[in-house]
Motif scaffolding. Sequence first.
Motif, PDB file in Angstrom:
ATOM      1  N   ARG A 158      37.643  35.047  66.469  1.00 34.56           N
ATOM      2  CA  ARG A 158      38.323  33.768  66.577  1.00 34.56           C
ATOM      3  C   ARG A 158      39.042  33.495  65.271  1.00 34.56           C
ATOM      4  N   SER A 159      40.382  33.570  65.304  1.00 32.02           N
ATOM      5  CA  SER A 159      41.160  33.422  64.077  1.00 32.02           C
ATOM      6  C   SER A 159      41.580  31.979  63.819  1.00 32.02           C
ATOM      7  N   SER A 160      41.421  31.105  64.827  1.00 32.75           N
ATOM      8  CA  SER A 160      41.796  29.712  64.634  1.00 32.75           C
ATOM      9  C   SER A 160      40.946  28.836  65.546  1.00 32.75           C
ATOM     10  N   PHE A 161      40.833  27.566  65.169  1.00 33.24           N
ATOM     11  CA  PHE A 161      40.079  26.594  65.951  1.00 33.24           C
ATOM     12  C   PHE A 161      41.025  25.440  66.270  1.00 33.24           C
ATOM     13  N   PRO A 162      41.295  25.186  67.541  1.00 33.79           N
ATOM     14  CA  PRO A 162      42.210  24.097  67.888  1.00 33.79           C
ATOM     15  C   PRO A 162      41.581  22.734  67.612  1.00 33.79           C
ATOM     16  N   ALA A 163      42.437  21.722  67.554  1.00 29.78           N
ATOM     17  CA  ALA A 163      41.946  20.359  67.341  1.00 29.78           C
ATOM     18  C   ALA A 163      41.094  19.937  68.531  1.00 29.78           C
ATOM     19  N   ARG A 164      40.089  19.107  68.253  1.00 29.90           N
ATOM     20  CA  ARG A 164      39.188  18.628  69.293  1.00 29.90           C
ATOM     21  C   ARG A 164      38.522  17.360  68.799  1.00 29.90           C
ATOM     22  N   THR A 165      37.668  16.793  69.622  1.00 30.92           N
ATOM     23  CA  THR A 165      36.887  15.632  69.208  1.00 30.92           C
ATOM     24  C   THR A 165      35.401  15.986  69.234  1.00 30.92           C
ATOM     25  N   TYR A 166      34.631  15.201  68.510  1.00 27.63           N
ATOM     26  CA  TYR A 166      33.189  15.424  68.441  1.00 27.63           C
ATOM     27  C   TYR A 166      32.507  14.066  68.396  1.00 27.63           C
ATOM     28  N   THR A 167      31.521  13.892  69.270  1.00 30.63           N
ATOM     29  CA  THR A 167      30.752  12.644  69.297  1.00 30.63           C
ATOM     30  C   THR A 167      29.507  12.803  68.435  1.00 30.63           C
ATOM     31  N   VAL A 168      29.383  11.942  67.436  1.00 34.54           N
ATOM     32  CA  VAL A 168      28.276  12.035  66.479  1.00 34.54           C
ATOM     33  C   VAL A 168      26.948  11.753  67.178  1.00 34.54           C
ATOM     34  N   ARG A 169      25.956  12.616  66.861  1.00 35.53           N
ATOM     35  CA  ARG A 169      24.603  12.423  67.367  1.00 35.53           C
ATOM     36  C   ARG A 169      23.692  11.970  66.230  1.00 35.53           C
ATOM     37  N   GLU A 170      22.553  11.436  66.612  1.00 36.49           N
ATOM     38  CA  GLU A 170      21.592  10.974  65.622  1.00 36.49           C
ATOM     39  C   GLU A 170      21.181  12.132  64.716  1.00 36.49           C
ATOM     40  N   GLY A 171      21.297  11.946  63.412  1.00 36.75           N
ATOM     41  CA  GLY A 171      20.914  12.981  62.464  1.00 36.75           C
ATOM     42  C   GLY A 171      22.059  13.857  62.004  1.00 36.75           C
ATOM     43  N   ASP A 172      23.236  13.720  62.620  1.00 36.35           N
ATOM     44  CA  ASP A 172      24.388  14.539  62.219  1.00 36.35           C
ATOM     45  C   ASP A 172      24.857  14.165  60.819  1.00 36.35           C
ATOM     46  N   THR A 173      25.347  15.164  60.104  1.00 38.78           N
ATOM     47  CA  THR A 173      26.073  14.961  58.855  1.00 38.78           C
ATOM     48  C   THR A 173      27.396  15.693  58.988  1.00 38.78           C
ATOM     49  N   LEU A 174      28.318  15.423  58.095  1.00 36.74           N
ATOM     50  CA  LEU A 174      29.592  16.123  58.157  1.00 36.74           C
ATOM     51  C   LEU A 174      29.401  17.627  57.954  1.00 36.74           C
ATOM     52  N   SER A 175      28.462  17.994  57.114  1.00 39.13           N
ATOM     53  CA  SER A 175      28.189  19.419  56.889  1.00 39.13           C
ATOM     54  C   SER A 175      27.655  20.088  58.148  1.00 39.13           C
ATOM     55  N   SER A 176      26.720  19.411  58.838  1.00 38.63           N
ATOM     56  CA  SER A 176      26.159  20.006  60.049  1.00 38.63           C
ATOM     57  C   SER A 176      27.207  20.085  61.157  1.00 38.63           C
ATOM     58  N   ILE A 177      28.109  19.091  61.205  1.00 41.52           N
ATOM     59  CA  ILE A 177      29.171  19.126  62.211  1.00 41.52           C
ATOM     60  C   ILE A 177      30.138  20.268  61.916  1.00 41.52           C
ATOM     61  N   ALA A 178      30.500  20.455  60.643  1.00 39.44           N
ATOM     62  CA  ALA A 178      31.385  21.563  60.267  1.00 39.44           C
ATOM     63  C   ALA A 178      30.740  22.908  60.596  1.00 39.44           C
ATOM     64  N   THR A 198      29.846   7.662  67.202  1.00 38.84           N
ATOM     65  CA  THR A 198      31.207   7.691  66.647  1.00 38.84           C
ATOM     66  C   THR A 198      31.923   8.953  67.128  1.00 38.84           C
ATOM     67  N   VAL A 199      33.179   8.781  67.568  1.00 35.02           N
ATOM     68  CA  VAL A 199      33.984   9.914  68.024  1.00 35.02           C
ATOM     69  C   VAL A 199      34.888  10.345  66.878  1.00 35.02           C
ATOM     70  N   LEU A 200      34.680  11.558  66.388  1.00 38.75           N
ATOM     71  CA  LEU A 200      35.453  12.078  65.268  1.00 38.75           C
ATOM     72  C   LEU A 200      36.546  13.016  65.770  1.00 38.75           C
ATOM     73  N   THR A 201      37.653  13.005  65.067  1.00 34.85           N
ATOM     74  CA  THR A 201      38.716  13.990  65.319  1.00 34.85           C
ATOM     75  C   THR A 201      38.432  15.221  64.470  1.00 34.85           C
ATOM     76  N   ILE A 202      38.321  16.379  65.119  1.00 32.83           N
ATOM     77  CA  ILE A 202      38.099  17.642  64.421  1.00 32.83           C
ATOM     78  C   ILE A 202      39.456  18.333  64.302  1.00 32.83           C
ATOM     79  N   PRO A 203      40.015  18.422  63.116  1.00 33.01           N
ATOM     80  CA  PRO A 203      41.363  18.993  62.978  1.00 33.01           C
ATOM     81  C   PRO A 203      41.386  20.489  63.263  1.00 33.01           C
ATOM     82  N   ALA A 204      42.543  20.969  63.632  1.00 27.90           N
ATOM     83  CA  ALA A 204      42.729  22.409  63.855  1.00 27.90           C
ATOM     84  C   ALA A 204      42.755  23.119  62.514  1.00 27.90           C
ATOM     85  N   ILE A 205      42.112  24.292  62.439  1.00 23.43           N
ATOM     86  CA  ILE A 205      42.151  25.091  61.222  1.00 23.43           C
ATOM     87  C   ILE A 205      42.368  26.540  61.586  1.00 23.43           C
ATOM     88  N   LYS A 206      42.884  27.301  60.643  1.00 22.09           N
ATOM     89  CA  LYS A 206      43.031  28.740  60.794  1.00 22.09           C
ATOM     90  C   LYS A 206      41.791  29.427  60.266  1.00 22.09           C
TER      91      LYS A 206
END
Length: 229
Positions: free
Chosen positions: A172-192, A221-229
Amino acid sequence: MPLAKMTIINLDANEQVTNDNVKVLFNPTEYTIEQSNSWDTQNVQGQEPRTQFTKADLKKLSMELFFDSYEERDGSGSPVDVRVYTDRVARLMVVSVDEGNDGKRPPIVQVTWANAPTGVTNPDFPFKGVLLSLRLQYILFSEQGYPVRAKANLSFQEYLTPEEIEERFPRRSSFPARTYTVREGDTLSSIAQTVWKKPGEWRRIAQANTVLDPRHLPAGTVLTIPAIK
């Protein structure tokens, strides 16, 4: 119709069939194809571990071959040493430097047998691979003390070129943009880690959502997950 004999063929530097064949004396009574999938378990604080598929592993082919040269006679009338046959199989384990081989692996071989019936998909043969393990057991000896009967347990691992690996297991060379709904205990690091397998990229998510406190993420909370290469 003549009996189809299993043959183990050495492949040349271009992976083309050569005449350096190892014809078995007796076909195996059974063989085993093994294939497995790899899974990765991720621990997320406050949640049950999440298990995700990562890739399919290479196939393995295992079998037992029987060699018997007792009825064969050499020039003196004595039984033929069965190692005339088993040594050719044993050489498939040798890592050597020669034309088409850089000394980093044993020879690539192709195990062939009868063609699959019409309409059958994904036949097991021909099987291209390298001899992964070999166990030779000598079970009968001549009066002179040399072996004339043997059993060989062989295990081959599938061999793929880099191009074939890329085709079967595309990275997988790229990840398209998407959304992610935060769950109890999530951190930005764990979501990444969950969406990209890269926990250190959490700042991209923070910037895309203007998160002021990355340690406080309200569940739902619904987060926007940006597209990355």
